[in-house]
Design a protein around this motif. Structure first.
Motif, PDB file in Angstrom:
ATOM      1  N   ASP A   4      -0.386   6.575  -9.059  1.00 13.24           N
ATOM      2  CA  ASP A   4       0.360   5.442  -8.795  1.00 13.24           C
ATOM      3  C   ASP A   4       1.404   5.445  -7.502  1.00 13.24           C
ATOM      4  O   ASP A   4       1.326   4.569  -6.818  1.00 13.24           O
ATOM      5  CB  ASP A   4       0.956   4.836  -9.907  1.00 13.24           C
ATOM      6  N   GLU A   5       1.892   6.529  -7.433  1.00 17.59           N
ATOM      7  CA  GLU A   5       2.959   6.524  -6.238  1.00 17.59           C
ATOM      8  C   GLU A   5       2.346   6.783  -5.025  1.00 17.59           C
ATOM      9  O   GLU A   5       2.470   6.077  -3.828  1.00 17.59           O
ATOM     10  CB  GLU A   5       3.870   7.756  -6.429  1.00 17.59           C
ATOM     11  N   PHE A   6       1.074   7.470  -4.922  1.00 14.31           N
ATOM     12  CA  PHE A   6       0.353   7.580  -3.685  1.00 14.31           C
ATOM     13  C   PHE A   6      -0.020   6.268  -3.369  1.00 14.31           C
ATOM     14  O   PHE A   6       0.015   5.869  -2.205  1.00 14.31           O
ATOM     15  CB  PHE A   6      -0.774   8.482  -4.127  1.00 14.31           C
ATOM     16  N   LEU A   7      -0.569   5.487  -4.332  1.00 11.06           N
ATOM     17  CA  LEU A   7      -1.192   4.196  -4.013  1.00 11.06           C
ATOM     18  C   LEU A   7      -0.085   3.092  -3.559  1.00 11.06           C
ATOM     19  O   LEU A   7      -0.571   2.537  -2.551  1.00 11.06           O
ATOM     20  CB  LEU A   7      -2.281   3.557  -4.962  1.00 11.06           C
ATOM     21  N   ALA A   8       1.000   3.346  -3.964  1.00 15.66           N
ATOM     22  CA  ALA A   8       2.173   2.617  -3.600  1.00 15.66           C
ATOM     23  C   ALA A   8       2.519   2.851  -2.339  1.00 15.66           C
ATOM     24  O   ALA A   8       2.930   1.882  -1.346  1.00 15.66           O
ATOM     25  CB  ALA A   8       3.301   2.792  -4.816  1.00 15.66           C
ATOM     26  N   ARG A   9       2.617   4.253  -1.921  1.00 12.79           N
ATOM     27  CA  ARG A   9       2.881   4.372  -0.636  1.00 12.79           C
ATOM     28  C   ARG A   9       1.835   3.811   0.498  1.00 12.79           C
ATOM     29  O   ARG A   9       1.994   3.530   1.512  1.00 12.79           O
ATOM     30  CB  ARG A   9       3.218   5.765  -0.399  1.00 12.79           C
ATOM     31  N   VAL A  10       0.504   4.148   0.228  1.00  9.19           N
ATOM     32  CA  VAL A  10      -0.429   3.818   0.912  1.00  9.19           C
ATOM     33  C   VAL A  10      -0.264   2.067   1.087  1.00  9.19           C
ATOM     34  O   VAL A  10      -0.427   1.694   2.186  1.00  9.19           O
ATOM     35  CB  VAL A  10      -1.864   3.877   0.707  1.00  9.19           C
ATOM     36  N   ARG A  11      -0.135   1.297  -0.161  1.00 18.88           N
ATOM     37  CA  ARG A  11       0.106  -0.118  -0.068  1.00 18.88           C
ATOM     38  C   ARG A  11       1.229  -0.603   0.941  1.00 18.88           C
ATOM     39  O   ARG A  11       1.155  -1.426   1.851  1.00 18.88           O
ATOM     40  CB  ARG A  11       0.081  -0.579  -1.611  1.00 18.88           C
ATOM     41  N   GLN A  12       2.119   0.158   0.755  1.00 18.68           N
ATOM     42  CA  GLN A  12       3.333  -0.413   1.798  1.00 18.68           C
ATOM     43  C   GLN A  12       3.294   0.109   3.018  1.00 18.68           C
ATOM     44  O   GLN A  12       3.610  -0.781   3.824  1.00 18.68           O
ATOM     45  CB  GLN A  12       4.652   0.637   1.009  1.00 18.68           C
ATOM     46  N   ARG A  13       2.730   1.314   3.254  1.00 18.20           N
ATOM     47  CA  ARG A  13       2.458   1.755   4.802  1.00 18.20           C
ATOM     48  C   ARG A  13       1.344   0.534   5.419  1.00 18.20           C
ATOM     49  O   ARG A  13       1.406   0.195   6.506  1.00 18.20           O
ATOM     50  CB  ARG A  13       1.920   3.074   4.825  1.00 18.20           C
ATOM     51  N   GLY A  14       0.284   0.396   4.664  1.00 15.09           N
ATOM     52  CA  GLY A  14      -0.894  -0.495   4.976  1.00 15.09           C
ATOM     53  C   GLY A  14      -0.366  -1.929   5.224  1.00 15.09           C
ATOM     54  O   GLY A  14      -1.443  -2.613   5.649  1.00 15.09           O
ATOM     55  N   GLU A  15       0.470  -2.128   4.430  1.00 18.01           N
ATOM     56  CA  GLU A  15       1.002  -3.595   4.318  1.00 18.01           C
ATOM     57  C   GLU A  15      -0.136  -4.459   3.636  1.00 18.01           C
ATOM     58  O   GLU A  15      -0.648  -5.632   3.755  1.00 18.01           O
ATOM     59  CB  GLU A  15       1.231  -4.337   5.453  1.00 18.01           C
ATOM     60  N   TYR A  16      -0.878  -3.815   2.275  1.00 18.73           N
ATOM     61  CA  TYR A  16      -1.882  -4.445   1.917  1.00 18.73           C
ATOM     62  C   TYR A  16      -1.497  -5.345   0.537  1.00 18.73           C
ATOM     63  O   TYR A  16      -0.372  -5.232   0.314  1.00 18.73           O
ATOM     64  CB  TYR A  16      -2.733  -3.348   1.179  1.00 18.73           C
ATOM     65  N   THR A  17      -2.333  -6.252   0.396  1.00 17.25           N
ATOM     66  CA  THR A  17      -1.925  -7.295  -0.652  1.00 17.25           C
ATOM     67  C   THR A  17      -1.977  -6.725  -2.105  1.00 17.25           C
ATOM     68  O   THR A  17      -1.396  -7.532  -2.963  1.00 17.25           O
ATOM     69  CB  THR A  17      -2.820  -8.551  -0.431  1.00 17.25           C
ATOM     70  N   SER A  18      -2.644  -5.795  -2.423  1.00 23.24           N
ATOM     71  CA  SER A  18      -2.930  -5.392  -3.848  1.00 23.24           C
ATOM     72  C   SER A  18      -3.040  -3.878  -3.991  1.00 23.24           C
ATOM     73  O   SER A  18      -3.416  -3.253  -2.890  1.00 23.24           O
ATOM     74  CB  SER A  18      -3.951  -5.858  -4.483  1.00 23.24           C
ATOM     75  N   ARG A  19      -2.789  -3.199  -5.061  1.00 24.30           N
ATOM     76  CA  ARG A  19      -3.234  -1.960  -5.488  1.00 24.30           C
ATOM     77  C   ARG A  19      -4.589  -1.685  -5.237  1.00 24.30           C
ATOM     78  O   ARG A  19      -5.007  -0.740  -4.647  1.00 24.30           O
ATOM     79  CB  ARG A  19      -2.647  -1.754  -6.882  1.00 24.30           C
ATOM     80  N   ASP A  20      -5.320  -2.633  -5.531  1.00 30.14           N
ATOM     81  CA  ASP A  20      -6.970  -2.479  -5.636  1.00 30.14           C
ATOM     82  C   ASP A  20      -7.368  -2.449  -4.012  1.00 30.14           C
ATOM     83  O   ASP A  20      -8.311  -1.579  -3.817  1.00 30.14           O
ATOM     84  CB  ASP A  20      -7.575  -3.598  -6.294  1.00 30.14           C
ATOM     85  N   GLU A  21      -6.709  -3.034  -3.139  1.00 28.22           N
ATOM     86  CA  GLU A  21      -7.088  -3.197  -1.782  1.00 28.22           C
ATOM     87  C   GLU A  21      -6.608  -1.698  -1.118  1.00 28.22           C
ATOM     88  O   GLU A  21      -7.484  -0.871  -0.634  1.00 28.22           O
ATOM     89  CB  GLU A  21      -6.536  -4.099  -1.164  1.00 28.22           C
ATOM     90  N   ALA A  22      -5.437  -1.264  -1.603  1.00 30.39           N
ATOM     91  CA  ALA A  22      -4.826   0.269  -1.231  1.00 30.39           C
ATOM     92  C   ALA A  22      -5.814   1.195  -1.572  1.00 30.39           C
ATOM     93  O   ALA A  22      -6.332   2.407  -0.870  1.00 30.39           O
ATOM     94  CB  ALA A  22      -3.656   0.327  -1.611  1.00 30.39           C
ATOM     95  N   ALA A  23      -6.320   1.117  -3.105  1.00 35.53           N
ATOM     96  CA  ALA A  23      -7.439   2.176  -3.558  1.00 35.53           C
ATOM     97  C   ALA A  23      -8.634   2.005  -2.891  1.00 35.53           C
ATOM     98  O   ALA A  23      -9.122   3.282  -2.654  1.00 35.53           O
ATOM     99  CB  ALA A  23      -7.467   1.897  -5.149  1.00 35.53           C
ATOM    100  N   LYS A  24      -9.461   0.820  -2.518  1.00 37.09           N
ATOM    101  CA  LYS A  24     -10.468   0.944  -1.876  1.00 37.09           C
ATOM    102  C   LYS A  24     -10.304   1.451  -0.383  1.00 37.09           C
ATOM    103  O   LYS A  24     -11.344   2.319   0.026  1.00 37.09           O
ATOM    104  CB  LYS A  24     -10.837  -0.329  -1.580  1.00 37.09           C
ATOM    105  N   ILE A  25      -9.173   1.297   0.355  1.00 34.10           N
ATOM    106  CA  ILE A  25      -9.057   1.721   1.807  1.00 34.10           C
ATOM    107  C   ILE A  25      -8.823   3.143   1.557  1.00 34.10           C
ATOM    108  O   ILE A  25      -9.457   4.093   2.522  1.00 34.10           O
ATOM    109  CB  ILE A  25      -7.752   1.178   2.262  1.00 34.10           C
ATOM    110  N   THR A  26      -8.295   3.722   0.608  1.00 39.25           N
ATOM    111  CA  THR A  26      -7.945   5.048   0.631  1.00 39.25           C
ATOM    112  C   THR A  26      -9.174   5.930  -0.031  1.00 39.25           C
ATOM    113  O   THR A  26      -9.632   6.977   0.755  1.00 39.25           O
ATOM    114  CB  THR A  26      -7.054   5.605  -0.787  1.00 39.25           C
ATOM    115  N   GLU A  27     -10.035   5.247  -0.582  1.00 37.90           N
ATOM    116  CA  GLU A  27     -11.260   6.217  -0.879  1.00 37.90           C
ATOM    117  C   GLU A  27     -12.310   6.070   0.372  1.00 37.90           C
ATOM    118  O   GLU A  27     -13.047   7.125   0.509  1.00 37.90           O
ATOM    119  CB  GLU A  27     -12.106   5.366  -2.028  1.00 37.90           C
TER     120      GLU A  27
END
Length: 129
Positions: A4-27
């Motif tokens: 959850d922390e990993f995705l939160a950091r990706v979401r913040q850095r990438g300025e994504y609108t949702s956790r799901d978007e951050a997860a999709k980009i990460t994968e």
């Protein structure tokens, strides 16, 4: 680092609108990275990543790493995310800078040593010294 922390950091850095978007980009980014580094390094990296990121990484590994540069890396990320290559550059930076924080320094150095020096900036490094 927890998933959850990993995705939160990706979401913040990438300025994504949702956790799901951050997860999709990460994968997507990790999947392309897995195609570019050696299978053994994929396994080593996967063992240090939280939650489902490790299995997602190992499922994308190849028998032999492919040899492509940073522009092709961006193109492949863009293809997987449906974005433009410029957006993929942003996405890759958001994910790989977070990877750099989540893994040991030794592991990070091993990954970067398998990539052209132009990739170092994506991990938050000025160069691949």
């Amino acid at each position: 680092m927890k998933y959850d922390e990993f995705l939160a950091r990706v979401r913040q850095r990438g300025e994504y609108t949702s956790r799901d978007e951050a997860a999709k980009i990460t994968e997507a980014v990790l999947g392309v990275l897995a195609e570019r580094i050696s299978p053994g390094e994929v396994e080593d990296l996967a063992s240090q990543l939280p939650g489902p990121l490790g299995p997602a990484l190992t499922s994308a590994k190849r028998q032999q790493p492919e040899n492509f540069g940073i522009e092709e890396f961006y193109r492949r990320v863009a293809e997987r995310t449906g974005a433009r290559p410029r957006t993929a550059e942003w996405d890759a930076g958001a994910v790989l800078t977070t990877v750099a924080e989540a893994v040991s320094g030794g592991e990070l150095n091993q990954i970067i040593s398998q990539l052209p020096s132009s990739f170092a900036v994506l991990f938050g490094k000025a160069d691949a010294d």
